[in-house]
Motif scaffolding. Structure first.
Motif, PDB file in Angstrom:
ATOM      1  N   VAL A 120     -68.568  44.030-104.782  1.00  0.00           N
ATOM      2  CA  VAL A 120     -67.122  44.067-105.042  1.00  0.00           C
ATOM      3  C   VAL A 120     -66.790  44.982-106.204  1.00  0.00           C
ATOM      4  CG1 VAL A 120     -65.151  42.689-105.825  1.00  0.00           C
ATOM      5  CG2 VAL A 120     -66.655  41.802-104.041  1.00  0.00           C
ATOM      6  N   GLU A 121     -67.595  44.946-107.268  1.00  0.00           N
ATOM      7  CA  GLU A 121     -67.287  45.738-108.454  1.00  0.00           C
ATOM      8  C   GLU A 121     -67.394  47.243-108.182  1.00  0.00           C
ATOM      9  OE1 GLU A 121     -71.514  45.872-110.834  1.00  0.00           O
ATOM     10  OE2 GLU A 121     -70.292  44.058-111.020  1.00  0.00           O
ATOM     11  N   LEU A 122     -68.041  47.631-107.085  1.00  0.00           N
ATOM     12  CA  LEU A 122     -68.145  49.049-106.748  1.00  0.00           C
ATOM     13  C   LEU A 122     -66.894  49.568-106.050  1.00  0.00           C
ATOM     14  CD1 LEU A 122     -71.801  49.322-105.359  1.00  0.00           C
ATOM     15  CD2 LEU A 122     -70.980  49.856-107.662  1.00  0.00           C
ATOM     16  N   ILE A 123     -66.051  48.670-105.544  1.00  0.00           N
ATOM     17  CA  ILE A 123     -64.921  49.100-104.723  1.00  0.00           C
ATOM     18  C   ILE A 123     -63.931  49.930-105.523  1.00  0.00           C
ATOM     19  CG2 ILE A 123     -62.967  48.315-103.344  1.00  0.00           C
ATOM     20  CD1 ILE A 123     -64.667  45.772-102.764  1.00  0.00           C
ATOM     21  N   SER A 124     -63.518  49.437-106.687  1.00  0.00           N
ATOM     22  CA  SER A 124     -62.525  50.164-107.489  1.00  0.00           C
ATOM     23  C   SER A 124     -63.111  51.410-108.110  1.00  0.00           C
ATOM     24  CB  SER A 124     -61.957  49.253-108.584  1.00  0.00           C
ATOM     25  OG  SER A 124     -62.980  48.840-109.467  1.00  0.00           O
ATOM     26  N   GLN A 146     -63.647  41.331 -94.476  1.00  0.00           N
ATOM     27  CA  GLN A 146     -64.831  40.466 -94.456  1.00  0.00           C
ATOM     28  C   GLN A 146     -66.015  41.209 -93.831  1.00  0.00           C
ATOM     29  OE1 GLN A 146     -63.483  36.911 -92.394  1.00  0.00           O
ATOM     30  NE2 GLN A 146     -62.594  36.071 -94.254  1.00  0.00           N
ATOM     31  N   PRO A 147     -66.485  42.273 -94.484  1.00  0.00           N
ATOM     32  CA  PRO A 147     -67.493  43.150 -93.878  1.00  0.00           C
ATOM     33  C   PRO A 147     -68.823  42.456 -93.621  1.00  0.00           C
ATOM     34  CG  PRO A 147     -67.172  43.667 -96.201  1.00  0.00           C
ATOM     35  CD  PRO A 147     -66.103  42.698 -95.834  1.00  0.00           C
ATOM     36  N   ASP A 148     -69.494  42.926 -92.571  1.00  0.00           N
ATOM     37  CA  ASP A 148     -70.845  42.467 -92.281  1.00  0.00           C
ATOM     38  C   ASP A 148     -71.844  43.288 -93.091  1.00  0.00           C
ATOM     39  OD1 ASP A 148     -69.803  40.891 -90.045  1.00  0.00           O
ATOM     40  OD2 ASP A 148     -69.587  42.836 -89.041  1.00  0.00           O
ATOM     41  N   ARG A 149     -71.550  44.604 -93.177  1.00  0.00           N
ATOM     42  CA  ARG A 149     -72.501  45.515 -93.799  1.00  0.00           C
ATOM     43  C   ARG A 149     -71.783  46.477 -94.734  1.00  0.00           C
ATOM     44  NH1 ARG A 149     -75.081  48.778 -89.370  1.00  0.00           N
ATOM     45  NH2 ARG A 149     -73.227  48.250 -88.173  1.00  0.00           N
ATOM     46  N   VAL A 150     -72.571  47.121 -95.583  1.00  0.00           N
ATOM     47  CA  VAL A 150     -72.064  48.151 -96.478  1.00  0.00           C
ATOM     48  C   VAL A 150     -72.943  49.384 -96.315  1.00  0.00           C
ATOM     49  CG1 VAL A 150     -73.434  47.223 -98.408  1.00  0.00           C
ATOM     50  CG2 VAL A 150     -71.522  48.751 -98.872  1.00  0.00           C
ATOM     51  N   VAL A 180     -68.007  48.530 -94.503  1.00  0.00           N
ATOM     52  CA  VAL A 180     -67.280  49.194 -95.579  1.00  0.00           C
ATOM     53  C   VAL A 180     -68.185  50.273 -96.156  1.00  0.00           C
ATOM     54  CG1 VAL A 180     -68.002  47.493 -97.332  1.00  0.00           C
ATOM     55  CG2 VAL A 180     -65.985  48.905 -97.724  1.00  0.00           C
ATOM     56  N   VAL A 181     -67.612  51.460 -96.393  1.00  0.00           N
ATOM     57  CA  VAL A 181     -68.360  52.601 -96.933  1.00  0.00           C
ATOM     58  C   VAL A 181     -68.015  52.735 -98.406  1.00  0.00           C
ATOM     59  CG1 VAL A 181     -68.859  55.063 -96.723  1.00  0.00           C
ATOM     60  CG2 VAL A 181     -68.214  53.741 -94.687  1.00  0.00           C
ATOM     61  N   GLU A 207     -78.082  51.429 -96.070  1.00  0.00           N
ATOM     62  CA  GLU A 207     -77.323  50.322 -95.492  1.00  0.00           C
ATOM     63  C   GLU A 207     -77.830  49.005 -96.051  1.00  0.00           C
ATOM     64  OE1 GLU A 207     -75.633  49.825 -91.392  1.00  0.00           O
ATOM     65  OE2 GLU A 207     -77.119  51.393 -90.991  1.00  0.00           O
ATOM     66  N   ASP A 208     -76.918  48.046 -96.177  1.00  0.00           N
ATOM     67  CA  ASP A 208     -77.295  46.725 -96.662  1.00  0.00           C
ATOM     68  C   ASP A 208     -76.335  45.714 -96.067  1.00  0.00           C
ATOM     69  OD1 ASP A 208     -78.560  44.704 -98.026  1.00  0.00           O
ATOM     70  OD2 ASP A 208     -77.817  45.264-100.009  1.00  0.00           O
ATOM     71  N   LEU A 209     -76.771  44.462 -96.010  1.00  0.00           N
ATOM     72  CA  LEU A 209     -75.839  43.392 -95.665  1.00  0.00           C
ATOM     73  C   LEU A 209     -74.852  43.224 -96.810  1.00  0.00           C
ATOM     74  CD1 LEU A 209     -78.324  40.744 -94.196  1.00  0.00           C
ATOM     75  CD2 LEU A 209     -76.811  42.295 -92.930  1.00  0.00           C
ATOM     76  N   TRP A 210     -73.619  42.895 -96.468  1.00  0.00           N
ATOM     77  CA  TRP A 210     -72.599  42.736 -97.504  1.00  0.00           C
ATOM     78  C   TRP A 210     -72.884  41.515 -98.356  1.00  0.00           C
ATOM     79  CZ3 TRP A 210     -68.885  45.121-100.026  1.00  0.00           C
ATOM     80  CH2 TRP A 210     -67.998  44.353-100.785  1.00  0.00           C
ATOM     81  N   ASN A 211     -72.680  41.664 -99.661  1.00  0.00           N
ATOM     82  CA  ASN A 211     -72.695  40.495-100.543  1.00  0.00           C
ATOM     83  C   ASN A 211     -71.712  40.748-101.670  1.00  0.00           C
ATOM     84  OD1 ASN A 211     -74.131  41.217-103.225  1.00  0.00           O
ATOM     85  ND2 ASN A 211     -75.504  42.092-101.672  1.00  0.00           N
TER      86      ASN A 211
END
Length: 533
Positions: A527-531, A507-511, A356-357, A519-523
């Protein structure tokens, strides 16, 4: 005010709206709802004077501000600020003021200076009648609340992302002070704070408002009336109710219709049964015919049972075989003139990986996907396809659709290995049937374009999908289908979205964080950055 009298809407042989009358007056805040493809966008275009009704008339008094789903941005070399100010003609007035001010400063004699001063005074009077410098500040406030800071306002339109261009158009329409606002999906590309601000702005707007939106929070906060365009009956059900009260009343109405239909069918059945018995006797043939006619009238007087709204069956393709790393990018950078979007972005996409970008509006998320898709060239670095790469690109502005071709022609171009029958069958599963497949793509609503773009993606056999806001313009049922398609897809996905549900389905592996390219592993903390993205 907008007044529609016996308005009828058809597309080809398909009737979208039977003759109906309504009005949108000052203080009315109308939510126009109905499933994708029901004709909401077509109806709104007609109300805006940009489409032709098949019957009846539309009368408008005062200024109408119209935000289509795919807004036109005018001259791409114009600054964003001037585009917004043009809604009240302030852009040309301010330009004249600047010109006359320069003429005064450079005048070489008193006559030239006096002439320039007179022109400056006239332009200043025009500015005052248009709201003065306070109006310019008002435009800046609207823009800022829609996520358009000063640095964006001083850029040419052509350098902006698709989301920024749409927000410029929304700011322009809101700044216009129109007597009636017609807004088609105004929350697209807005972050959470901007959506909250827009709800308040529209709830307090003194003119009339008609809004098409799948954002139920917006509808709940804003509308005082609901127009439901029923695709099954081609009728506009009008409710002078708030959103939550409308939902309750609509359920009551549906139960009443089912009850009335059941009662009529029982009575008609008894009459037809009796008529059949009496019809065997010549002396009672006339009475039998009368009973049969009474049964027909009973059924005709009730509305047919509502057919469940159809939903496109969306499943992304089984990915074609590919190597372990089907797509890599190294040292990508992109600038538009003096505007640097991002620099030094590296990315390696493994087979079946989910990325996810994220980044604020204008950080270059859409630009990155365009570079990966080969739609644009990067200024530095390169994109390298791996063994067996097959890319599928879903563009938020639907650039993959040729608007000069029909629905069928677009689909054929995306699936050269399929025959006409196979193509039509797939289009049918995406709710394009009959004459729909011959419609030119330019007349499709945003939701219909989304369905067509997804249908073209489904036949691609892609093993890497680039998805840019794939849930925009979709009704809740269609959105669920897309989320399930993302959830079950076996290939790799690079996703750009404001939709938390889409990220949850992926269900992303990375962001990948833009514009820095980290780049980072997803955690779950992301989530709060998405909106906000």
């Amino acid at each position: 005010m907008i007044v529609a009298r016996e308005l009828a809407v058809s597309v080809g042989a398909r009737t979208l709206l039977e003759p109906t009358s309504f009005q949108i007056a000052a203080g009315d805040r109308v939510g126009l709802v109905g499933r994708n493809g029901a004709g909401k966008t077509t109806l709104t275009r007609i109300l805006a004077g940009e489409g032709q009704a098949s019957g009846g008339a539309v009368q408008s008094t005062g200024l109408v501000g119209y935000l289509p789903q795919d807004p036109r941005t005018g001259d791409l070399d114009v600054w964003a600020r001037d585009r917004i100010l043009s809604a009240r003609g302030l852009d040309t007035i301010l330009t004249r003021l600047e010109t006359h001010s320069g003429a005064m400063a450079s005048a070489t004699d008193d006559d030239a200076r006096d002439a320039a001063m007179a022109k400056y005074a006239r332009a200043e009077a025009e500015l005052a009648s248009a709201g003065g410098y306070g109006a310019e500040s008002e435009a800046a406030r609207i823009a800022a609340n829609l996520g358009l800071p000063e640095r964006v306002l001083t850029q040419p339109i052509r350098t902006l992302s698709g989301g920024q261009r749409r927000r410029v158009e929304l700011a322009r329409i809101l700044f216009s002070g129109a007597d009636v606002l017609l807004l088609d999906e105004p929350t697209n590309h807005l972050d959470a704070d901007s959506v909250v601000w827009l709800r308040s702005f529209l709830a307090n707007y003194p003119g009339g408002v008609l809004v098409i939106s799948h954002d139920t929070g917006l509808l709940d906060a804003v509308v005082t009336k609901v127009f439901h365009l029923d695709a099954n009956r081609a009728e506009l059900d009008q409710y002078a109710l708030t959103w939550k009260k409308y939902l309750l009343q609509r359920e009551v109405d549906e139960k009443r219709r089912r009850r009335e239909r059941a009662n009529a069918e029982r009575k008609a059945g008894r009459l037809l049964e009796q008529a059949e018995k009496m019809g065997a006797k010549a002396t009672k043939a006339v009475a039998a015919q009368n009973m049969a006619r009474r049964a027909e009238k009973l059924l005709a007087a009730t509305e047919g049972e509502r057919v469940a709204d159809r939903v496109a069956k969306i499943r992304f393709p089984d990915p074609a075989p590919c190597g372990k790393v089907p797509l890599t990018a190294s040292d990508l950078s992109k600038s538009y003139g003096s505007l640097e979007v991002f620099t030094g972005v590296d990315l390696a996409i493994d087979r079946g990986a989910n990325v996810v970008v994220l980044g604020l509006n204008g950080a270059g998320k859409t630009t990155l996907l365009r570079l990966l898709a080969g739609v644009e060239e990067s200024d530095t670095g390169e994109v390298t396809p791996g063994h067996g790469l097959r890319l599928g690109y879903y563009a938020q502005e639907h650039e993959t659709i040729d608007v000069h071709r029909s629905v069928l022609e677009n689909m054929v171009s995306a699936s050269p290995g399929l025959d006409d029958t196979q193509v039509r069958k797939i289009l049918g599963s995406f709710l394009f049937t009959g004459d729909d497949v011959d419609k030119p793509a330019r007349v499709l609503s945003g939701g219909e374009k989304t369905r067509l773009a997804l249908a073209m993606l489904v036949v691609s056999a892609a093993n890497v999908l680039l998805l840019d806001e794939p849930t925009n313009n979709l009704d809740p049922a269609s959105r669920r289908e897309v989320l399930e398609a993302i959830r079950t897809y076996a290939g790799a996905v690079i996703l750009v979205t404001h939709d938390e549900g889409a990220v949850e389905a992926l269900q992303p592996d990375r962001v990948l964080l833009l514009p820095d390219g980290d780049e980072d592993l997803w955690n779950p903390e992301y989530v709060e950055l998405i909106s906000l993205a």
